[in-house]
Write an enzyme that holds these catalytic residues in place. Sequence first.
Site, PDB file in Angstrom:
ATOM      1  N   TYR A 248       0.835  -1.209   0.000  1.00 55.98           N
ATOM      2  CA  TYR A 248       0.000   0.000   0.000  1.00 55.98           C
ATOM      3  C   TYR A 248       0.870   1.259   0.000  1.00 55.98           C
ATOM      4  O   TYR A 248       0.575   2.236  -0.680  1.00 55.98           O
ATOM      5  CB  TYR A 248      -0.921   0.009   1.229  1.00 55.98           C
ATOM      6  CG  TYR A 248      -1.947   1.112   1.179  1.00 55.98           C
ATOM      7  CD1 TYR A 248      -3.215   0.875   0.640  1.00 55.98           C
ATOM      8  CD2 TYR A 248      -1.661   2.386   1.646  1.00 55.98           C
ATOM      9  CE1 TYR A 248      -4.160   1.886   0.571  1.00 55.98           C
ATOM     10  CE2 TYR A 248      -2.598   3.404   1.579  1.00 55.98           C
ATOM     11  CZ  TYR A 248      -3.839   3.153   1.046  1.00 55.98           C
ATOM     12  OH  TYR A 248      -4.773   4.155   0.972  1.00 55.98           O
TER      13      TYR A 248
ATOM     14  N   ASP B 222       1.143  19.605 -20.939  1.00 58.42           N
ATOM     15  CA  ASP B 222       0.248  18.451 -21.062  1.00 58.42           C
ATOM     16  C   ASP B 222       0.990  17.480 -21.967  1.00 58.42           C
ATOM     17  O   ASP B 222       1.048  17.640 -23.180  1.00 58.42           O
ATOM     18  CB  ASP B 222      -1.094  18.897 -21.653  1.00 58.42           C
ATOM     19  CG  ASP B 222      -2.045  17.722 -21.851  1.00 58.42           C
ATOM     20  OD1 ASP B 222      -1.590  16.558 -21.775  1.00 58.42           O
ATOM     21  OD2 ASP B 222      -3.243  17.958 -22.092  1.00 58.42           O
TER      22      ASP B 222
ATOM     23  N   ALA C  86       0.950  14.207 -22.885  1.00 58.77           N
ATOM     24  CA  ALA C  86       0.464  12.903 -23.374  1.00 58.77           C
ATOM     25  C   ALA C  86       1.307  12.363 -24.534  1.00 58.77           C
ATOM     26  O   ALA C  86       1.661  11.195 -24.562  1.00 58.77           O
ATOM     27  CB  ALA C  86      -1.001  13.019 -23.787  1.00 58.77           C
TER      28      ALA C  86
ATOM     29  N   LYS D   2      -0.721   7.087 -23.759  1.00 61.23           N
ATOM     30  CA  LYS D   2      -0.308   7.359 -25.140  1.00 61.23           C
ATOM     31  C   LYS D   2       1.173   7.010 -25.286  1.00 61.23           C
ATOM     32  O   LYS D   2       1.524   5.856 -25.470  1.00 61.23           O
ATOM     33  CB  LYS D   2      -0.566   8.835 -25.490  1.00 61.23           C
ATOM     34  CG  LYS D   2      -2.041   9.169 -25.738  1.00 61.23           C
ATOM     35  CD  LYS D   2      -2.776   9.472 -24.482  1.00 61.23           C
ATOM     36  CE  LYS D   2      -4.148  10.083 -24.755  1.00 61.23           C
ATOM     37  NZ  LYS D   2      -4.929  10.154 -23.521  1.00 61.23           N
TER      38      LYS D   2
HETATM   39  N1  F0G Z   1      -4.413  15.454 -22.508  1.00 62.78           N
HETATM   40  C1  F0G Z   1      -4.435  15.099 -23.804  1.00 62.78           C
HETATM   41  C2  F0G Z   1      -3.659  15.907 -24.808  1.00 62.78           C
HETATM   42  C3  F0G Z   1      -5.182  13.981 -24.228  1.00 62.78           C
HETATM   43  O1  F0G Z   1      -5.200  13.649 -25.510  1.00 62.78           O
HETATM   44  C4  F0G Z   1      -5.887  13.230 -23.244  1.00 62.78           C
HETATM   45  C5  F0G Z   1      -6.692  12.064 -23.635  1.00 62.78           C
HETATM   46  C6  F0G Z   1      -5.835  13.644 -21.902  1.00 62.78           C
HETATM   47  C7  F0G Z   1      -5.082  14.762 -21.566  1.00 62.78           C
HETATM   48  C8  F0G Z   1      -6.582  12.930 -20.825  1.00 62.78           C
HETATM   49  O2  F0G Z   1      -5.965  11.743 -20.510  1.00 62.78           O
HETATM   50  O3  F0G Z   1      -7.614   9.962 -21.140  1.00 62.78           O
HETATM   51  O4  F0G Z   1      -5.646   9.482 -19.674  1.00 62.78           O
HETATM   52  O5  F0G Z   1      -7.536  10.792 -18.823  1.00 62.78           O
HETATM   53  N2  F0G Z   1      -6.960  11.787 -24.832  1.00 62.78           N
HETATM   54  C9  F0G Z   1      -7.654  10.612 -25.328  1.00 62.78           C
HETATM   55  C10 F0G Z   1      -7.929  10.766 -26.813  1.00 62.78           C
HETATM   56  C11 F0G Z   1      -8.841  10.176 -24.542  1.00 62.78           C
HETATM   57  O6  F0G Z   1      -8.655   9.900 -27.349  1.00 62.78           O
HETATM   58  O7  F0G Z   1      -7.408  11.680 -27.436  1.00 62.78           O
HETATM   59  P1  F0G Z   1      -6.744  10.421 -20.010  1.00 62.78           P
END
Ligand code: F0G
Length: 462
Positions: A73, A216, A218, A259
């Site tokens: 945990y 951000d 991703a 991603k």
């Molecule tokens: N920021 C970006 C640039 C994203 O593309 C996404 C999610 C998120 C934040 C949120 O992240 O899904 O892990 O909670 N994009 C997906 C898409 C859902 O299909 O483009 P998450």
Amino acid sequence: MSVKYIAEPFRIKMVEPLRILTREEREAKLAEARYNMFNLKGEDCYIDLLTDSGTNAMSQNQWSAMMRGDEAYAGASSYFRLQASAKEIFGFEYIQPTHQGRAAEKVLMPLFMGEGKYAISNLFFDTTRAHIILSGGRPLDCVDPRAKDPALRAKFKGNMDLEAMERCILEHGADKIGVVVLTVTNNGAGGQPVSMENIRQVSQMCKKYSIPLNIDAARYAENAFFIKRDEEGYAHKSIREIVKEMFSYADTFTMSSKKDAIVNMGGLIGVKDGSSPLIPAIKSNCINFEGFVTYGGLNGRDLDALAVGLQEGVEDDYLKYRIGQMEYMAARLDDAGIAYQSPVGGHGVFVDGQAMFPHIPYTEFPAHVLAVELYKEAGIRSCEIGSFMLGNDPDTNEQLKATAEFTRLAIPRRVYTQAHLDVICDALINIKARAHEIKHGYRITWEPPIMRHFQAFLEPIK
Ligand code: F0G
């Protein structure tokens, strides 16, 4: 065709069988789903391009790392392996796991925002926008205007419009801007990259006005690939060096690890300065929303898969192959005269649905028409990113008009082969040949008040 497919830098050891329905069966499934792609079952999709998020194939090293998952945990060794991996890549002193990207936003954004505050971005992703609003703020989009012209082949169309950014700061007052969010790559603009020069300039402006800069992150590795390929002075740098430089300009990052970190579930928050007062507040929010700080809503085994995935996501050969898939599809579409957000971005092809169906008005959702036709034609699931997704004006309830009507073909990582990509391109070519016969689009028969595209019911206009 001028582009050669870059062979996979891996071979396949485990397979997931696919089912192909007949055209009649697919038409029945669409009607049952009320023409909403989110209501289709995954098993009824032959090629699923709904998203590149969490749909990636993990490697043997990731699967074997999962077996080491420590489910303690507090203080699990998986957490320390993840921390070491992420610190090495980003050069940040504090790393906080969360269960996905939007959870990272839910933990961090309220610490920047509040009633009467604003946040500026090169384009907010939906969930980031939602968390700005939920924490009392208002989002301001300042994307490079070149992103609004799909036919314009320019580099780094995902950039922040610096003049617009400064105008927003001066109009509202620097003390009212809670945070600047730089989305790399720019998902809303079609996976278009942001240049290192732009990241540096955004950072300088943030420093000038004392505003924190959050990345951000991703699709940060794909963004780094574009910098290496297209920006002067970076051809000889490694992806890892480029990533380090990108993050050196930011104070914090939020990341959906589903991603570029090539896992099925996971997220991260990073804070550059280990003595930042943000850190105890992040920990408190995380404990309330996600779970104790050393697991952040994930299993120990997920932390281990993520630790390995972060390293694989920045490998040169992998990124060359990955972006090569997009380039291959784009070249086939160029040959066929099919328009898309160009040059092609990092995580998919955003086909111009309005160019495919010029006679269908935005009120009948031309890019959704294309998504439905792709499913009918070949069992391919995609999604509309246009006026259907945008929704209605909250004051007048009138349908808003999106700047572009895109059908997003998001490509999962390490999942589909060249032959699958050919099926997709052939389907688009067949649809283009009969596009003039499709006279009408869709009308909404039921919709929820927000984020309607996930749940709305539609019907074809006769
Ligand atoms: N920021 C970006 C640039 C994203 O593309 C996404 C999610 C998120 C934040 C949120 O992240 O899904 O892990 O909670 N994009 C997906 C898409 C859902 O299909 O483009 P998450």
